[in-house]
Design a protein around this motif. Structure first.
Motif, short mmCIF file in Angstrom:
data_model
loop_
_atom_site.label_atom_id
_atom_site.label_comp_id
_atom_site.label_asym_id
_atom_site.label_seq_id
_atom_site.Cartn_x
_atom_site.Cartn_y
_atom_site.Cartn_z
N LEU A 72 35.59 44.66 46.16
CA LEU A 72 35.93 43.79 47.29
C LEU A 72 37.17 44.38 47.93
CD1 LEU A 72 35.58 41.10 48.89
CD2 LEU A 72 37.13 40.06 47.23
N GLU A 73 37.10 44.63 49.21
CA GLU A 73 38.20 45.35 49.87
C GLU A 73 38.69 44.60 51.09
OE1 GLU A 73 37.44 49.59 50.72
OE2 GLU A 73 38.15 49.18 52.75
N PRO B 162 32.47 38.73 38.55
CA PRO B 162 33.14 39.30 39.73
C PRO B 162 33.02 38.41 40.97
CG PRO B 162 31.82 40.96 38.63
CD PRO B 162 31.47 39.66 37.99
N VAL B 163 34.05 38.47 41.80
CA VAL B 163 34.03 37.77 43.09
C VAL B 163 33.09 38.51 44.01
CG1 VAL B 163 35.47 37.13 45.06
CG2 VAL B 163 36.45 37.16 42.78
N TYR B 164 32.40 37.77 44.91
CA TYR B 164 31.60 38.47 45.93
C TYR B 164 31.75 37.82 47.29
CZ TYR B 164 27.93 34.92 45.13
OH TYR B 164 27.24 33.74 45.01
N LEU B 165 31.31 38.59 48.29
CA LEU B 165 31.41 38.16 49.68
C LEU B 165 29.99 37.92 50.19
CD1 LEU B 165 33.39 37.88 52.14
CD2 LEU B 165 33.01 40.31 52.57
N PHE B 166 29.71 36.73 50.66
CA PHE B 166 28.41 36.33 51.25
C PHE B 166 27.23 36.42 50.27
CE2 PHE B 166 30.73 37.71 55.13
CZ PHE B 166 30.80 36.47 55.71
N ASP B 167 26.88 37.63 49.82
CA ASP B 167 25.65 37.77 49.05
C ASP B 167 25.88 38.76 47.92
OD1 ASP B 167 22.87 37.54 48.47
OD2 ASP B 167 22.56 39.48 49.45
N GLU B 168 25.71 38.29 46.70
CA GLU B 168 26.02 39.10 45.53
C GLU B 168 25.14 40.34 45.46
OE1 GLU B 168 25.90 36.90 41.90
OE2 GLU B 168 27.27 38.30 40.91
N GLY B 169 25.76 41.51 45.30
CA GLY B 169 25.03 42.75 45.12
C GLY B 169 24.72 43.51 46.40
N SER B 170 24.88 42.86 47.56
CA SER B 170 24.64 43.55 48.83
C SER B 170 25.86 44.40 49.20
CB SER B 170 24.41 42.55 49.96
OG SER B 170 23.26 41.79 49.71
N LYS C 19 39.69 43.86 58.19
CA LYS C 19 38.32 44.26 57.89
C LYS C 19 38.07 44.10 56.39
CE LYS C 19 35.24 48.15 58.62
NZ LYS C 19 35.18 49.56 59.04
N PHE C 20 36.98 43.43 56.07
CA PHE C 20 36.59 43.29 54.67
C PHE C 20 35.40 44.18 54.37
CE2 PHE C 20 39.21 39.59 54.86
CZ PHE C 20 39.63 39.39 53.56
N TYR C 21 35.30 44.56 53.10
CA TYR C 21 34.14 45.31 52.64
C TYR C 21 33.79 44.77 51.26
CZ TYR C 21 31.48 48.96 50.32
OH TYR C 21 30.52 49.62 49.59
N TYR C 22 32.50 44.70 50.98
CA TYR C 22 32.07 44.33 49.64
C TYR C 22 30.84 45.16 49.29
CZ TYR C 22 29.47 41.85 46.04
OH TYR C 22 28.74 41.56 44.92
N GLY C 23 30.75 45.63 48.06
CA GLY C 23 29.56 46.37 47.68
C GLY C 23 29.63 46.90 46.26
#
Lengths: 375, 71
Positions: free
Chosen positions: A301-302, A258-266, A285-289
């Motif tokens: 990833l939003e 999976p793609v992630y933003l900044f830090d995987e799993g946060s 606005k982005f969101y990841y979690g």
């Protein structure tokens, strides 16, 4: 027109090539029997064809209907990919469905046995004589011969409905469009058409909804990646112009990460607008979690909002990891190449492009062959 | 399909929903959706083939204004 002429002036005489040839020929891999099968599920009018064009564009060459065949064929063939439309496996034509009182969404209207046999045959390297459902006349036309491709994409309403077909698929994508956005998109698509009105669009969606909820929507639990399109949360928006788009990615799969933003799993909320990215109202606005999807672990990833300048997408891309891009800027370059496609300034285009890169990676991991990136 | 096909299909759907079963009603509106989607796909395809120079060059790749050399 100007860019075309510029291309021609730049050319120097060496060997005259057919125009179409001069533009393609960028992919190395040759067919060697191992076919990777991708499934895309979505309702009618939910952007399947745009998604297909973004995905095939990553492999280069232009996708065309089979040369010299039925002009109403639904198949698209390029060097690496063959896309078949599962409507071709309707067992009831338009008249038959009207008589029996079933919609095209109903399982009774599909021939899953034939779908399974032919997808299996093509996965094993054999050609198939696939029927053609003619969307213009609503009839089933004489079959066309489809050779086994490197990558077979089956797209339509029921790619994961039948367990046998589902098990043949190497990667499964579901386009999940919320009711509000579906309505807004159909208004854009149909309002100008003679005969259509707000009322007819609403009635058509409502009449199809029971079958959609019963047979199409439940397939999304089987998908490896889901693109969800929802109304924005940034501003009140009744027209569905600004979108909140989520990429839901299953965790722990062998064939992709999976793609992630900044830090995987946060869990991260990020507003990139500022000195480095110009955003006009209402911004981005982005969101990841992490999250769960029908009991399975997923990463989300939003993106909510839209870009003003597509070039600045590179700033966002530089903060994403595991994108499966082959060089810095590949996502941005792909988006710029297809900037005329719907969704190029919002999360639908961005996340569809990322899925396209994942498909390439799935293909590479299965075949252990390298696909040369296309510029 | 001709643009008039949608009009006919919508009229048919409204009739079916007034008199027929719910299955017939849903099938008739599904038919409207299928025809609308076919018209919209055709529009997209036509727009992609709308460049007159491209059209001419597809048929005449050897013409002066169409030649492209690879190197």
């Amino acid at each position: 027109m100007q860019t075309l002429n510029a291309n021609r002036v730049r050319a120097t005489p060496a060997g005259l090539q057919a125009r179409s040839r001069a533009r393609v020929c960028r992919v190395q891999a040759a067919k060697d029997g191992k076919t990777v099968v991708i499934g895309l599920a979505a309702d009618s009018g939910c952007g399947k064809s745009t998604f297909m064009r973004r995905m095939t564009s990553i492999f280069g060459g232009s996708a065309k209907p089979p040369a010299g065949g039925n002009p109403d064929s639904n198949t698209l063939i390029s060097d690496m990919t063959t896309v078949i439309c599962l409507d071709d496996y309707h067992c009831l034509d338009r008249k038959g469905r009207a008589e029996k009182g079933v919609t095209a969404l109903a399982p009774e209207a599909q021939n899953f046995d034939l779908m399974y046999e032919q997808v299996k045959a093509m996965k094993e390297g054999k050609a198939a004589d696939k029927p053609i459902y003619n969307h213009v006349t609503g009839a089933l036309d004489a079959p066309e011969k489809i050779e086994s491709p490197n990558i077979l994409v089956i797209e339509g309403l029921h790619p994961f409905y039948d367990e046998r077909v589902r098990d043949l698929l190497d990667f499964k994508v579901y386009l999940d469009i919320s009711d509000e956005i579906k309505f807004a998109w159909k208004i854009q698509r149909d309002m100008a058409e003679r005969g259509h009105s707000l009322d007819s669009i609403k009635k058509s969606i409502e009449a199809r909804k029971p079958d959609f909820d019963a047979y199409i929507d439940p397939q999304k639990k089987h998908a490896d990646m889901i693109i969800q399109v929802l109304p924005t949360q940034l501003v009140p928006d009744d027209e569905g112009k600004i979108l909140r788009v989520r990429l839901i990615q299953k965790e722990g799969k062998k064939l992709f990460d999976p793609v992630y933003l900044f830090d995987e799993g946060s869990t991260i909320s990020w507003i990139p607008c500022g000195r480095k990215l110009t955003c006009s109202f209402p911004g981005i606005k982005f969101y990841y979690g992490p999250d769960t999807w029908y009991g399975e672990d997923v990463s989300v990833l939003e993106m909510d909002g839209q870009f003003d300048k597509l070039e600045e997408l590179i700033y966002v891309e530089s903060h994403l990891s595991n994108t499966s891009a082959k060089f810095y800027g590949e996502i941005t370059q792909q988006m710029l190449k297809n900037s005329s496609f719907p969704g190029s300034n919002n999360g639908t285009g961005l996340l569809q492009t990322i899925i396209g890169l994942k498909v390439r990676e799935v293909y590479e991991r299965i075949t252990e062959k390298e696909v040369v990136p296309v510029s | 399909p001709e643009p008039a096909a949608v009009e006919t299909a919508i009229k048919e759907a409204e009739d079916k929903c007034a008199s027929g079963t719910s299955g017939e009603c849903a099938a008739a509106w599904d038919n409207v959706e299928e025809i609308s989607a076919a018209i919209s796909h055709k529009k997209v395809a036509d727009a992609a083939n709308s460049d007159p120079l491209e059209q001419f060059c597809d048929d005449n790749p050897d013409a002066d204004e169409c030649r492209v050399y690879d190197d």
